[in-house]
Design an enzyme around this catalytic site. Sequence first.
Site, PDB file in Angstrom:
ATOM      1  CG  HIS A 178      14.946 -18.019 -66.693  1.00  0.00           C
ATOM      2  ND1 HIS A 178      13.720 -18.599 -66.958  1.00  0.00           N
ATOM      3  CD2 HIS A 178      15.510 -17.761 -67.901  1.00  0.00           C
ATOM      4  CE1 HIS A 178      13.536 -18.671 -68.255  1.00  0.00           C
ATOM      5  NE2 HIS A 178      14.611 -18.171 -68.858  1.00  0.00           N
ATOM      6  CG  HIS A 222      29.219 -32.785 -60.255  1.00  0.00           C
ATOM      7  ND1 HIS A 222      30.339 -33.421 -59.794  1.00  0.00           N
ATOM      8  CD2 HIS A 222      29.643 -31.578 -60.699  1.00  0.00           C
ATOM      9  CE1 HIS A 222      31.392 -32.642 -59.939  1.00  0.00           C
ATOM     10  NE2 HIS A 222      30.987 -31.513 -60.511  1.00  0.00           N
TER      11      HIS A 222
END
Length: 199
Positions: A122, A131
């Site tokens: 979150h 990446h």
Amino acid sequence: MILYGASGHCRVVIDIVEALGLPIEYIVDDNPELHDLLGYEVKRNIGKYGDAIVTIGQNWTRKRVVEQIEVIRYLTAVHPTSIISPRAEIGYGSVVMQGAIIQSCANIGNHCIVNTGASVGHDVQIGDFVHIASHATVTGGVTIGEGSWIGAGSVIRQGVHVGAWTMIGAGSVVVEDIPDGVVAFGNKCVVRHKNEFRV
């Protein structure tokens, strides 16, 4: 759509796009000896495209290609087996692979890769061209700067900041902030040297 870059990463993106039922017109790659990839025609770069995804796994090369070609609209490819919070945001040109999880209020930048089984917690903020490799765990409130690479199986503790164009080695445990433009790895993760691909 077209896919730009006929690499191993492109093969995985083909699987995602096919799972979504979207048509692939052709693939673009500069290798003159490559004419076909997984049944799709490979053409040379013409510099201008309609709908596209740049399917190059290396972050710096992906950024360079995005800066050099003209695309009317970058698409986003999210595999149907991934779990994405309706409150998460995923930027254009980004790819989310099989089994990845992106939690509430996470913000994924443009032209990013969230690889197989990766978990993004979150309120995570991820810059463009990042990446997150396979099965990496990015816990809540982490920020990751542009172009950084988070290695497979690594864990980033909540609230940590990873700088831009930094590489975190596979299996690392990141418990404190890591600066821009370095290679860092280990348990605990420490800076080892500068990143040769830093901007």
